[in-house]
Design an enzyme around this catalytic site. Structure first.
Site, PDB file in Angstrom:
ATOM      1  N   ASP A  10       0.778  -1.245   0.000  1.00 32.71           N
ATOM      2  CA  ASP A  10       0.000   0.000   0.000  1.00 32.71           C
ATOM      3  C   ASP A  10       0.809   1.293   0.000  1.00 32.71           C
ATOM      4  O   ASP A  10       0.490   2.233   0.737  1.00 32.71           O
ATOM      5  CB  ASP A  10      -0.991  -0.009   1.181  1.00 32.71           C
ATOM      6  CG  ASP A  10      -2.151  -0.967   0.945  1.00 32.71           C
ATOM      7  OD1 ASP A  10      -2.276  -1.494  -0.178  1.00 32.71           O
ATOM      8  OD2 ASP A  10      -2.946  -1.185   1.885  1.00 32.71           O
ATOM      9  N   ASP A  61      -4.385  -1.567  -2.039  1.00 31.26           N
ATOM     10  CA  ASP A  61      -5.740  -1.337  -1.586  1.00 31.26           C
ATOM     11  C   ASP A  61      -6.506  -0.746  -2.779  1.00 31.26           C
ATOM     12  O   ASP A  61      -6.013   0.174  -3.435  1.00 31.26           O
ATOM     13  CB  ASP A  61      -5.692  -0.325  -0.430  1.00 31.26           C
ATOM     14  CG  ASP A  61      -6.695  -0.588   0.662  1.00 31.26           C
ATOM     15  OD1 ASP A  61      -7.031  -1.769   0.884  1.00 31.26           O
ATOM     16  OD2 ASP A  61      -7.157   0.385   1.300  1.00 31.26           O
ATOM     17  N   HIS A  63     -10.536   0.101  -3.598  1.00 33.79           N
ATOM     18  CA  HIS A  63     -11.928   0.022  -3.140  1.00 33.79           C
ATOM     19  C   HIS A  63     -12.929   0.610  -4.127  1.00 33.79           C
ATOM     20  O   HIS A  63     -12.648   1.638  -4.751  1.00 33.79           O
ATOM     21  CB  HIS A  63     -12.073   0.789  -1.821  1.00 33.79           C
ATOM     22  CG  HIS A  63     -11.256   0.246  -0.691  1.00 33.79           C
ATOM     23  ND1 HIS A  63     -11.266  -1.080  -0.331  1.00 33.79           N
ATOM     24  CD2 HIS A  63     -10.418   0.864   0.178  1.00 33.79           C
ATOM     25  CE1 HIS A  63     -10.470  -1.248   0.717  1.00 33.79           C
ATOM     26  NE2 HIS A  63      -9.932  -0.097   1.043  1.00 33.79           N
ATOM     27  N   HIS A  67     -17.414   1.352  -0.527  1.00 29.82           N
ATOM     28  CA  HIS A  67     -16.821   0.278   0.298  1.00 29.82           C
ATOM     29  C   HIS A  67     -17.259   0.367   1.760  1.00 29.82           C
ATOM     30  O   HIS A  67     -17.377   1.467   2.316  1.00 29.82           O
ATOM     31  CB  HIS A  67     -15.289   0.326   0.204  1.00 29.82           C
ATOM     32  CG  HIS A  67     -14.637  -0.899   0.749  1.00 29.82           C
ATOM     33  ND1 HIS A  67     -14.007  -0.919   1.979  1.00 29.82           N
ATOM     34  CD2 HIS A  67     -14.556  -2.164   0.259  1.00 29.82           C
ATOM     35  CE1 HIS A  67     -13.548  -2.150   2.197  1.00 29.82           C
ATOM     36  NE2 HIS A  67     -13.875  -2.920   1.173  1.00 29.82           N
ATOM     37  N   SER A  69     -15.772  -0.088   4.469  1.00 29.32           N
ATOM     38  CA  SER A  69     -14.845   0.470   5.459  1.00 29.32           C
ATOM     39  C   SER A  69     -14.905   1.997   5.515  1.00 29.32           C
ATOM     40  O   SER A  69     -14.265   2.610   6.359  1.00 29.32           O
ATOM     41  CB  SER A  69     -13.407   0.031   5.168  1.00 29.32           C
ATOM     42  OG  SER A  69     -12.870   0.728   4.055  1.00 29.32           O
ATOM     43  N   HIS A  80     -10.864   6.174   0.746  1.00 35.84           N
ATOM     44  CA  HIS A  80      -9.458   6.130   0.331  1.00 35.84           C
ATOM     45  C   HIS A  80      -9.276   5.059  -0.739  1.00 35.84           C
ATOM     46  O   HIS A  80     -10.050   4.105  -0.807  1.00 35.84           O
ATOM     47  CB  HIS A  80      -8.545   5.823   1.534  1.00 35.84           C
ATOM     48  CG  HIS A  80      -8.822   4.476   2.145  1.00 35.84           C
ATOM     49  ND1 HIS A  80      -9.813   4.276   3.073  1.00 35.84           N
ATOM     50  CD2 HIS A  80      -8.259   3.259   1.942  1.00 35.84           C
ATOM     51  CE1 HIS A  80      -9.848   2.995   3.409  1.00 35.84           C
ATOM     52  NE2 HIS A  80      -8.921   2.347   2.736  1.00 35.84           N
ATOM     53  N   LYS A 106      -6.588  -5.688  -3.350  1.00 33.97           N
ATOM     54  CA  LYS A 106      -7.462  -6.182  -2.270  1.00 33.97           C
ATOM     55  C   LYS A 106      -8.492  -5.117  -1.915  1.00 33.97           C
ATOM     56  O   LYS A 106      -8.294  -3.931  -2.194  1.00 33.97           O
ATOM     57  CB  LYS A 106      -6.626  -6.515  -1.026  1.00 33.97           C
ATOM     58  CG  LYS A 106      -5.906  -5.304  -0.453  1.00 33.97           C
ATOM     59  CD  LYS A 106      -5.081  -5.651   0.765  1.00 33.97           C
ATOM     60  CE  LYS A 106      -4.230  -4.482   1.227  1.00 33.97           C
ATOM     61  NZ  LYS A 106      -4.947  -3.249   1.575  1.00 33.97           N
ATOM     62  N   GLU A 113     -13.789  -6.068   4.291  1.00 30.28           N
ATOM     63  CA  GLU A 113     -12.536  -5.393   4.622  1.00 30.28           C
ATOM     64  C   GLU A 113     -11.431  -6.420   4.457  1.00 30.28           C
ATOM     65  O   GLU A 113     -11.574  -7.559   4.914  1.00 30.28           O
ATOM     66  CB  GLU A 113     -12.590  -4.879   6.070  1.00 30.28           C
ATOM     67  CG  GLU A 113     -11.307  -4.173   6.522  1.00 30.28           C
ATOM     68  CD  GLU A 113     -10.939  -2.932   5.686  1.00 30.28           C
ATOM     69  OE1 GLU A 113     -10.586  -3.099   4.506  1.00 30.28           O
ATOM     70  OE2 GLU A 113     -10.990  -1.825   6.228  1.00 30.28           O
ATOM     71  N   ALA A 146      -0.104   0.265   6.223  1.00 37.61           N
ATOM     72  CA  ALA A 146       0.227   0.789   7.541  1.00 37.61           C
ATOM     73  C   ALA A 146       0.706  -0.374   8.412  1.00 37.61           C
ATOM     74  O   ALA A 146       0.156  -1.465   8.323  1.00 37.61           O
ATOM     75  CB  ALA A 146      -1.013   1.434   8.184  1.00 37.61           C
ATOM     76  N   CYS A 150      -2.313  -3.329   7.223  1.00 38.27           N
ATOM     77  CA  CYS A 150      -1.996  -4.206   6.084  1.00 38.27           C
ATOM     78  C   CYS A 150      -0.612  -4.823   6.164  1.00 38.27           C
ATOM     79  O   CYS A 150      -0.431  -5.969   5.737  1.00 38.27           O
ATOM     80  CB  CYS A 150      -2.198  -3.443   4.785  1.00 38.27           C
ATOM     81  SG  CYS A 150      -3.952  -3.085   4.543  1.00 38.27           S
TER      82      CYS A 150
HETATM   83  C1  VGL Z   1      -5.127   0.013   5.294  1.00 39.34           C
HETATM   84  C2  VGL Z   1      -6.771   0.944   6.568  1.00 39.34           C
HETATM   85  C3  VGL Z   1      -7.675   0.803   5.547  1.00 39.34           C
HETATM   86  C4  VGL Z   1      -3.694  -0.388   5.167  1.00 39.34           C
HETATM   87  C5  VGL Z   1      -6.023  -0.137   4.256  1.00 39.34           C
HETATM   88  O1  VGL Z   1      -3.187  -0.471   4.041  1.00 39.34           O
HETATM   89  O2  VGL Z   1      -3.038  -0.623   6.196  1.00 39.34           O
HETATM   90  N1  VGL Z   1      -5.507   0.528   6.445  1.00 39.34           N
HETATM   91  N2  VGL Z   1      -7.286   0.260   4.393  1.00 39.34           N
HETATM   92 ZN    ZN Z   2      -8.612   0.309   2.711  1.00 37.42          ZN
END
Ligand code: VGL
Ligand code: ZN
Length: 195
Positions: A10, A61, A63, A67, A69, A80, A106, A113, A146, A150
């Site tokens: 990511d 990521d 979406h 989505h 989330s 995002h 993903k 999620e 993060a 992820c």
């Molecule tokens: C992530 C929050 C939502 C990540 C992805 O890549 O860590 N965190 N979507």
């Molecule tokens: Zn995400």
């Protein structure tokens, strides 16, 4: 060296300077690039294409706009990495190293999620696990964003799948500093190595 691969998680604009800009993202990006450049500098100078001595796989990521989330749907995050937006693109400094068949998307299902790169698929429908096994990779380096979400979930799935997992600790960005520190300590307890 075929038994080694790097998984970049990511490193996308929304996590770097967009709607979910994470702490230390610039540092993570700079250090990841430095690491990759040091490897690519070892390749044949007559070879004009950029190619590292180990494969680099990108988790992305990706979406749909609705989505689950996202805040609007009752989820924990601002919108995002919406498909086909700039925020979902790999940062331009790393993009030259990304081959489309080594990109694993993903979070494409609006109802799910997915924090682990293992839940993603490349355009040919292959999973990260499948491709790493096909490449006969044994050791996997992980960097990205993060740490607590992820990166952690991907590293843990790699470990469960039998790989030796090395997290590049200076190449990480995170949502929360305490969460980052805790996640690193717990990953280390589980057998993931921090280098
Ligand atoms: C992530 C929050 C939502 C990540 C992805 O890549 O860590 N965190 N979507
Ligand atoms: Zn995400």
């Amino acid at each position: 060296m075929k038994d080694l691969a790097l998984v970049v998680v990511d490193m996308l604009y929304d996590f770097i300077d967009g709607s979910m800009a994470c702490q230390e993202a610039d540092k993570a990006l700079r250090n990841s690039l430095k690491y990759i450049e040091e490897e690519t500098s070892l390749t044949d100078p007559d070879d004009s294409g950029i190619r590292s001595i180990f494969p680099i796989l990108f988790v992305r990521d990706s979406h749909p706009a609705n989505h689950c989330s996202f805040h609007e749907q009752g989820g924990p995050w601002p919108p995002h990495c919406v498909q086909d937006t700039h925020g979902a693109d790999i940062h331009e400094t790393l993009a030259p190293y990304a081959a489309e068949d080594l990109c694993f998307y993903k979070g494409q299902n609006p109802a799910l999620e997915q924090y682990s790169g293992f839940e993603g698929l490349n355009p040919a429908g292959q999973s990260l696990s499948e491709v790493l096994h096909l490449m006969e990779v044994k050791n996997v380096l992980v960097c990205g964003i993060a740490t607590e979400y992820c990166v952690r979930n991907t590293a843990e799935d790699l470990l469960k799948d039998g790989f030796h997992v090395y997290v590049l600790k200076d190449c990480l960005a995170y949502v929360d500093a305490e969460g980052h520190t805790t996640a690193l300590a717990e990953m280390e307890q589980e057998g993931i190595r921090l280098i």
